[in-house]
Design a protein around this motif. Structure first.
Motif: not given
Length: 462
Positions: A58-59, A62, A65-66, A69, A212, A214, A229, A232-233, A236
Motif C-alpha cells: 500500500l505504500l 500511496a 496516489f500522492c 494528488s 486511502e 485522505t 500526501p 496519507t503516508y 498508512l
C-alpha cells in the motif's frame, strides 16, 4: 430557489485528517476481530508479518496516489483520479463502485455495533433488544455529526481514537515488559509461508480499508498539496505499525502455539480474554466499551467519506445536483449527508425485516463486499496514475510516476486475485453468494460507466 453554495470549507491539518482515516480503519476492531481470524485460518503465529507486507504494497500505491494528488483538485478521491487518468466512463464507474463499497463497509459496522451494544447492555443487567434498534440510534447520532461542520467530527474522532489506541498500547507495553514468551515466529520465513498465506493476506489487506480516503477531505484541508500526501503516508504508517506490533503482542501474550489454538477455539472473545488476563478485569471491561466506540468512530468516518462522494457527484451533475450543495453556516455537504443517512436507514430496515444475523451475515457479507470493492478501486487508481503521468507528463520522476505505481499495481492485483479466490471464506458464505456479491460490484461499475453517456452540465474532473 437558490441552489446554495457548492464548496466545502475547513482548515483540517494533517493530524485531523489522520484521525479521520485511522478511525475508519477501526484499529481496536481489527485487533479484536481480524487478528484471531488471521491466526486461526491464515499463517498462524507469523500473521503479524502479513500486516507489514500489506503495508509495503500500500505504500507503493500511496507514492503514485500522492504524486497525482496535486494535479487532481477535486474531493472525489478514486472517482476523480480514475476519471482524470482513464476517462469519464471508467471514472463514473469507479464513483458508483465506491458508493456501493463504502456503503457496504458502513453497513457491516452498523451490524457489528448493534450486536456489541446489545451484548454490553445485557452484560450490565439491561434488557435484550433487537440489534437493529441500537444501530438506528447510532445512525441518528452519526447523521447529526455528519450534518455539522467537519471539524466537529474530527474532534469526536480524535478523542475516540486516542482512547482505543491507548489501551492497546498499554497492553503491548505490559506484554513486552513481562518478556516471558516474546514471539519470534514473525522472523521465520518458514512460519510466514505456512498455513494459508493467501487467506492471511486477504484478512490483513481488508484491515487497511479507510486509509486511502485522505483525498476525500481535500476541499477542507488547510494546505491540500502538502496536507493530503503527508496525511496519507502518516495514516498508512501509523495503521501498519500499530497492527503489526499489536498482533505480535497478542501472539506473545499466549505463546506461538497457544495463540493459534486460542484463536481457533474462541476467535470472537480472544482479545478481550487476552486483555483481561494481562490488564485485569477492569482492563477487559474498558476494552469492551472501547470496542463499541471504535466501531462508532469507523461508522462516522465512512459516513463522512460517503457524504463527500455524493457531494462530488452532485457537483458533477452525475446524481441530483442538490447533493452538491453545502450548508451556508456549517460548510458541510448536508444534503449529501442526509442522503447517505437515508440510504443506510433503508438498508438496515431491509436487513432487519429479513431477520439477518448482525455479525455472521450483515458484518461478514458487507465487510467482504467492501474488501473486494476497495481492492478493485485501488487497482484502477494505480492504472490511472500510470496512464496520466505517461500521457500528460506533468511530473517525470521515475520512482513516483512509474516504478512505485507499477509495483503497487502488481501487488494490488495479486491481493485482488487472492481475495477473489478465497472470497467465500471471507464472507463466511457459499460460492453462489460470493458470485452474487461480485455481480453487484460489477453491475455498480457498469451502471456508472453507462450513466457517463448522459450529458453532464459540469465536468467530472477539473
Amino acid at each position: 430557489m437558490s441552489t446554495g453554495t457548492r464548496t466545502l470549507t475547513g482548515r483540517l491539518g494533517v493530524g485531523s485528517i489522520v484521525f479521520m482515516v485511522v478511525a475508519a480503519a477501526a484499529p481496536l476492531t481489527v485487533i479484536a476481530g481480524t487478528v484471531p481470524l488471521g491466526l486461526a485460518a491464515g499463517n498462524g503465529a507469523a500473521f503479524p508479518t502479513t500486516f507489514a507486507l500489506c503495508m509495503a504494497v500500500l505504500l507503493l500505491f500511496a507514492v503514485g496516489f500522492c504524486a497525482m494528488s496535486r494535479h487532481v483538485p477535486n474531493a472525489g478521491a478514486f472517482y476523480s483520479y480514475v476519471a482524470r487518468g482513464l476517462g469519464r466512463a471508467p471514472g463514473l464507474g469507479a464513483a458508483f463502485l465506491a458508493l456501493v463499497t463504502y456503503t457496504a463497509v458502513q453497513l457491516a459496522v452498523f451490524g457489528y455495533i448493534g450486536a456489541v451494544i446489545d451484548g454490553l447492555v445485557q452484560h450490565w443487567g439491561g434488557p435484550a433488544l433487537p440489534w437493529w434498534l441500537w444501530s438506528v440510534v447510532v445512525l441518528g447520532i452519526v447523521g447529526v455529526l455528519g450534518y455539522r461542520h467537519i471539524e466537529l467530527s474530527g474532534k469526536v474522532l480524535g478523542v475516540l481514537l486516542v482512547a482505543e489506541v491507548a489501551i492497546v498500547l498499554v497492553f503491548d507495553a505490559v506484554v513486552v515488559a513481562r518478556g516471558e514468551t516474546l514471539s519470534t515466529a514473525f522472523l521465520q520465513p518458514s512460519q510466514f509461508v505456512s498455513g494459508s498465506l493467501g487467506i492471511a493476506i486477504m484478512f490483513a489487506i481488508a484491515s487497511f480499508i479507510g486509509f486511502e480516503a485522505t483525498a476525500v477531505f481535500r476541499d477542507e484541508a488547510r494546505d491540500p498539496e502538502r496536507t493530503i500526501p503527508r496525511a496519507t503516508y502518516t495514516a498508512l504508517l501509523v495503521i501498519g505499525v500499530f497492527y503489526t506490533l499489536s498482533a505480535w503482542a497478542v501472539v506473545s501474550a499466549w505463546g506461538d502455539d497457544a495463540a493459534v489454538e486460542a484463536a481457533g477455539a474462541d476467535p470472537g472473545n480472544m482479545i478481550v480474554t487476552t486483555i483481561t488476563t494481562i490488564l485485569g478485569p477492569v482492563g477487559g471491561d474498558i476494552a469492551q466499551v472501547l470496542l463499541m466506540t471504535s466501531l462508532f468512530a469507523a461508522i462516522l468516518s465512512f459516513h463522512n467519506v460517503l457524504a463527500r462522494y455524493w457531494f462530488a457527484l452532485g457537483n458533477a451533475r452525475s446524481v441530483p445536483a442538490a447533493c452538491g450543495r453545502s450548508h451556508p453556516r456549517h460548510g458541510s455537504p448536508h444534503v449529501a449527508s442526509l442522503t447517505q443517512s437515508g440510504i443506510a436507514l433503508i438498508l438496515l430496515a431491509v436487513f432487519a425485516l429479513a431477520g439477518m444475523d448482525p455479525v455472521a451475515q450483515v458484518f461478514a457479507w458487507m465487510a467482504g463486499t467492501a474488501t473486494l470493492g476497495v481492492l478493485a478501486l485501488m487497482a484502477l487508481t494505480c492504472a490511472a496514475v500510470l496512464v496520466f503521468f505517461r500521457r500528460d507528463r506533468p511530473d517525470t520522476r521515475p520512482w513516483n510516476t512509474l516504478i512505485a505505481p507499477a509495483l503497487g499495481l502488481a501487488g494490488l492485483l495479486a491481493c485482488l486475485w487472492l481475495t477473489v479466490s478465497n472470497f467465500p471464506t471471507l464472507i463466511g458464505g457459499s460460492p453462489a453468494l460470493a458470485a452474487g456479491i461480485g455481480a453487484v460490484l460489477v453491475l455498480a461499475f457498469a451502471v456508472g460507466a453507462l450513466w457517463s453517456r448522459k450529458p453532464a452540465t459540469a465536468p467530472v474532473a477539473a
